[in-house]
Design an enzyme around this catalytic site. Structure first.
Site, PDB file in Angstrom:
ATOM      1  N   CYS A   1      10.368 -52.238  -1.867  1.00  0.00           N
ATOM      2  CA  CYS A   1       9.982 -53.565  -1.374  1.00  0.00           C
ATOM      3  C   CYS A   1      10.240 -53.611   0.122  1.00  0.00           C
ATOM      4  O   CYS A   1      11.189 -52.994   0.609  1.00  0.00           O
ATOM      5  CB  CYS A   1      10.812 -54.658  -2.038  1.00  0.00           C
ATOM      6  SG  CYS A   1      10.528 -54.854  -3.790  1.00  0.00           S
ATOM      7  N   ILE A   2       9.421 -54.344   0.841  1.00  0.00           N
ATOM      8  CA  ILE A   2       9.628 -54.509   2.279  1.00  0.00           C
ATOM      9  C   ILE A   2       9.232 -55.931   2.656  1.00  0.00           C
ATOM     10  O   ILE A   2       8.230 -56.455   2.171  1.00  0.00           O
ATOM     11  CB  ILE A   2       8.823 -53.461   3.094  1.00  0.00           C
ATOM     12  CG1 ILE A   2       9.143 -53.558   4.586  1.00  0.00           C
ATOM     13  CG2 ILE A   2       7.335 -53.563   2.832  1.00  0.00           C
ATOM     14  CD1 ILE A   2       8.648 -52.363   5.398  1.00  0.00           C
TER      15      ILE A   2
ATOM     16  N   THR B   1       9.619 -58.971   6.000  1.00  0.00           N
ATOM     17  CA  THR B   1      10.127 -59.649   7.190  1.00  0.00           C
ATOM     18  C   THR B   1      10.140 -61.132   6.866  1.00  0.00           C
ATOM     19  O   THR B   1       9.128 -61.684   6.433  1.00  0.00           O
ATOM     20  CB  THR B   1       9.217 -59.399   8.411  1.00  0.00           C
ATOM     21  OG1 THR B   1       9.052 -57.991   8.602  1.00  0.00           O
ATOM     22  CG2 THR B   1       9.821 -59.999   9.674  1.00  0.00           C
TER      23      THR B   1
ATOM     24  N   ARG C   1       6.142 -60.794  15.214  1.00  0.00           N
ATOM     25  CA  ARG C   1       6.909 -60.490  16.417  1.00  0.00           C
ATOM     26  C   ARG C   1       7.242 -59.002  16.516  1.00  0.00           C
ATOM     27  O   ARG C   1       8.078 -58.606  17.323  1.00  0.00           O
ATOM     28  CB  ARG C   1       8.203 -61.322  16.433  1.00  0.00           C
ATOM     29  CG  ARG C   1       7.939 -62.800  16.692  1.00  0.00           C
ATOM     30  CD  ARG C   1       9.120 -63.686  16.328  1.00  0.00           C
ATOM     31  NE  ARG C   1      10.346 -63.331  17.039  1.00  0.00           N
ATOM     32  CZ  ARG C   1      11.512 -63.959  16.870  1.00  0.00           C
ATOM     33  NH1 ARG C   1      11.584 -64.972  16.016  1.00  0.00           N
ATOM     34  NH2 ARG C   1      12.579 -63.583  17.527  1.00  0.00           N
TER      35      ARG C   1
ATOM     36  N   TYR D   1       8.595 -57.082  14.120  1.00  0.00           N
ATOM     37  CA  TYR D   1       9.695 -56.617  13.284  1.00  0.00           C
ATOM     38  C   TYR D   1       9.194 -55.858  12.055  1.00  0.00           C
ATOM     39  O   TYR D   1       9.878 -54.956  11.565  1.00  0.00           O
ATOM     40  CB  TYR D   1      10.561 -57.791  12.838  1.00  0.00           C
ATOM     41  CG  TYR D   1      11.380 -58.400  13.955  1.00  0.00           C
ATOM     42  CD1 TYR D   1      12.370 -57.665  14.597  1.00  0.00           C
ATOM     43  CD2 TYR D   1      11.171 -59.710  14.373  1.00  0.00           C
ATOM     44  CE1 TYR D   1      13.131 -58.218  15.625  1.00  0.00           C
ATOM     45  CE2 TYR D   1      11.924 -60.274  15.400  1.00  0.00           C
ATOM     46  CZ  TYR D   1      12.900 -59.526  16.013  1.00  0.00           C
ATOM     47  OH  TYR D   1      13.640 -60.073  17.025  1.00  0.00           O
TER      48      TYR D   1
ATOM     49  N   LYS E   1       6.605 -53.792  11.802  1.00  0.00           N
ATOM     50  CA  LYS E   1       6.360 -52.395  12.178  1.00  0.00           C
ATOM     51  C   LYS E   1       7.664 -51.656  12.428  1.00  0.00           C
ATOM     52  O   LYS E   1       7.776 -50.451  12.174  1.00  0.00           O
ATOM     53  CB  LYS E   1       5.485 -52.339  13.436  1.00  0.00           C
ATOM     54  CG  LYS E   1       4.001 -52.383  13.145  1.00  0.00           C
ATOM     55  CD  LYS E   1       3.222 -51.743  14.288  1.00  0.00           C
ATOM     56  CE  LYS E   1       1.742 -52.020  14.106  1.00  0.00           C
ATOM     57  NZ  LYS E   1       1.408 -53.423  14.386  1.00  0.00           N
TER      58      LYS E   1
ATOM     59  N   GLU F   1       5.580 -47.853  -2.013  1.00  0.00           N
ATOM     60  CA  GLU F   1       5.193 -48.065  -3.403  1.00  0.00           C
ATOM     61  C   GLU F   1       4.026 -49.039  -3.466  1.00  0.00           C
ATOM     62  O   GLU F   1       3.965 -50.005  -2.712  1.00  0.00           O
ATOM     63  CB  GLU F   1       6.402 -48.630  -4.161  1.00  0.00           C
ATOM     64  CG  GLU F   1       6.286 -48.552  -5.653  1.00  0.00           C
ATOM     65  CD  GLU F   1       7.604 -48.911  -6.318  1.00  0.00           C
ATOM     66  OE1 GLU F   1       7.666 -49.964  -6.970  1.00  0.00           O
ATOM     67  OE2 GLU F   1       8.567 -48.142  -6.167  1.00  0.00           O
TER      68      GLU F   1
END
Length: 512
Positions: free
Chosen positions: A368-369, A371, A378, A380, A382, A402
């Site tokens: 999971c990712i 921001t 802004r 963050y 990347k 995933e």
């Protein structure tokens, strides 16, 4: 009187403001009806819009003249044999182009290079994002992107081998740089075609639960409860967040106007007084775990899901408010969490995070990712992606996120892959006046981006062409100028010298 006829499952146009602040009447479905002080409110989902736009509306915003009542036979709707899809939702037809995407592209007879094309593999249970793809279909560019300056055209050329060198030169034909190509070292890797289009789907329901990966939702439990946002507002430090999706916080908290979270340990409370009382006892001023990166005010902390179970579970609950594709498992033991923070005099404030499996059989370097909304747009996102690949470089592996990615996640990854690969191609130097050459494997090894993602990105950018018996990567002026402008805006970068990280071999440990 007409208002009383509206029931769950009805469809009708609903007034909303679009991003240009203009009124529009998209078709919406009534998911729930509630009565507050004698006034009815309707929870609507806008058809073909992301679920984060779902909201409660009053009857003044409903166009009752065009109401569509649900069909009686659709009381227990099914889709692909699974319960829980939207009532009365018509099945979407698969376009002919998608059905034909499995065809293998012709290989010209004058090619003498040996192709190590990925073979079709057996379908993994889990639906569209992991469909078996032929060598050609896994490289099809995404045709949905309408905002790109460069027209994306599917070239009628064979797909390059990962070890076949490709020449790089600008579109006007003059050689920019030349490097003699060395055959890339092969890595052990299964080819899972990256079907970008299928990742973009937010309502595709797989034919069976996935047996691989970690936190991917199988959508088989997508009932009316989990389709509706249940938390009105979250106060986290100096920010107030409006959740986008359902999150399984305790039922008694869902009626509160505001849910208060400690921004350091992420524990939740019913009121501001509860939070203030907690803060007098909470010693944390940063996430638990080891700080493995610091540059300026940006830090990354590595948190073991087994050693810091309470924090990890609270992080998952918060993240689920903004992630639709993932499901929540309270067993956080098999995961590591990397939390990015911004430092000021009061402590280390959470900006975003990503999780990854301690052991992944499919080269996943991100489960999971996220921001958090106050920090989006802004740079963050990347930075989180770049950090995940920096860890993969230290581990000596290639990695991939995933699937499926959310719509915003897909945009961020496409942008990162494009910028990273173009940075390498434009940095190639000429030798002996020849065109520079590079292999797919070499790009993958330099960046730690999985081969399939490298190839799909080159195809998405429409860089691969076939010319006089060899593959060439054509960098047009538009591509070069667009890349240079984008890199000028990308001020936040990971400095590998500031990373203090030693990978662990989890396979040798008896227990995580």
């Amino acid at each position: 009187e007409a208002e009383g006829e509206i029931i769950e499952g009805c469809r009708l146009p609903v007034l909303r403001r679009n991003q240009d602040n203009e009124d529009e009447w998209p078709l919406a479905e009534i998911l729930s009806v509630k009565d507050i002080s004698g006034r009815k409110l309707f929870y609507v989902h806008y058809i073909d819009f992301n679920k984060r736009l779902d909201e409660w509306v009053t009857h003044e915003r409903l166009d009752l003249k065009k109401i569509q009542f649900p069909k009686k036979e659709a009381k227990t709707p099914t889709k692909n044999g699974l319960p829980g899809s939207r009532p009365g939702s018509p099945e979407r037809e698969v376009p002919a182009s998608a059905q034909a995407s499995g065809k293998t592209l012709p290989i010209p007879v004058q090619i003498t290079l040996r192709f190590n094309l990925p073979k079709e593999r057996e379908a993994i249970p889990g639906g569209e994002p992991d469909q078996p793809l032929s060598s050609s279909s896994c490289l099809q560019p995404n045709h949905r992107s309408t905002k790109r300056k460069v027209e994306v055209v599917s070239p009628a050329t064979p797909v390059p081998s990962e070890t076949a060198p490709a020449s790089v030169f600008p579109q006007n034909g003059s050689a920019r740089r030349a490097v003699a190509a060395q055959p890339g070292r092969k890595r052990k890797s299964n080819c899972l075609g990256t079907d970008e289009d299928s990742q973009d789907s937010s309502d595709g329901i797989p034919s069976a639960p996935r047996m691989t990966g970690s936190l991917v939702s199988d959508r088989s439990h997508d009932d009316i409860v989990t389709r509706m946002k249940n938390i009105e507002c979250i106060e986290l430090g100096r920010h107030r967040l409006k959740p986008w999706y359902f999150s399984p916080y305790p039922q008694e908290l869902t009626t509160l106007p505001v849910l208060y979270l400690c921004e350091f340990c992420l524990k939740y409370g019913r009121s501001l007084k509860c939070l203030q009382r907690h803060l007098t006892k909470c010693d944390l001023r940063h996430p638990p775990g080891n700080e493995i990166y610091r540059k300026g005010t940006i830090s990354f902390f590595e948190i073991d899901g087994r050693k810091n179970k309470s924090y990890s579970q609270n992080l998952c609950l918060l993240a689920k408010c903004f992630l639709d594709h993932k499901t929540l498992y309270y067993d956080t033991d098999p995961f590591l969490f990397y939390v990015m923070t911004e430092y000021d005099c009061k402590g280390f404030h959470i900006v975003g995070y990503f999780s990854k499996e301690k052991e992944s059989t499919e080269d996943y370097n991100v489960a999971c990712i996220l921001t958090l909304p106050p920090y989006q747009r802004r740079g963050y996102g990347k930075l989180l992606i770049e950090f995940s690949y920096e860890l993969s470089k230290v581990e000596g592996k290639t990695g991939t996120p995933e699937k499926p990615l959310s719509d915003l996640g897909l945009l961020s990854y496409r942008s990162y892959w494009s910028q990273t690969i173009l940075e390498i191609l434009m940095g190639l130097k000429s030798e002996s006046g020849e065109r520079p050459q590079i292999t797919i494997n070499e790009i993958s090894e330099i960046t730690s981006i999985k081969k399939e993602d490298v190839i799909s990105t080159l195809q998405y950018l429409n860089l691969i062409n076939y010319y006089k018996g060899q593959y060439i990567l054509t960098l047009s002026e538009d591509i070069v100028d667009g890349h240079e402008r984008a890199m000028l805006k990308r001020l936040l970068r990971i400095d590998s010298k500031c990373l203090h990280f030693t990978p662990k071999d989890w396979s040798k440990r008896g227990k995580w």
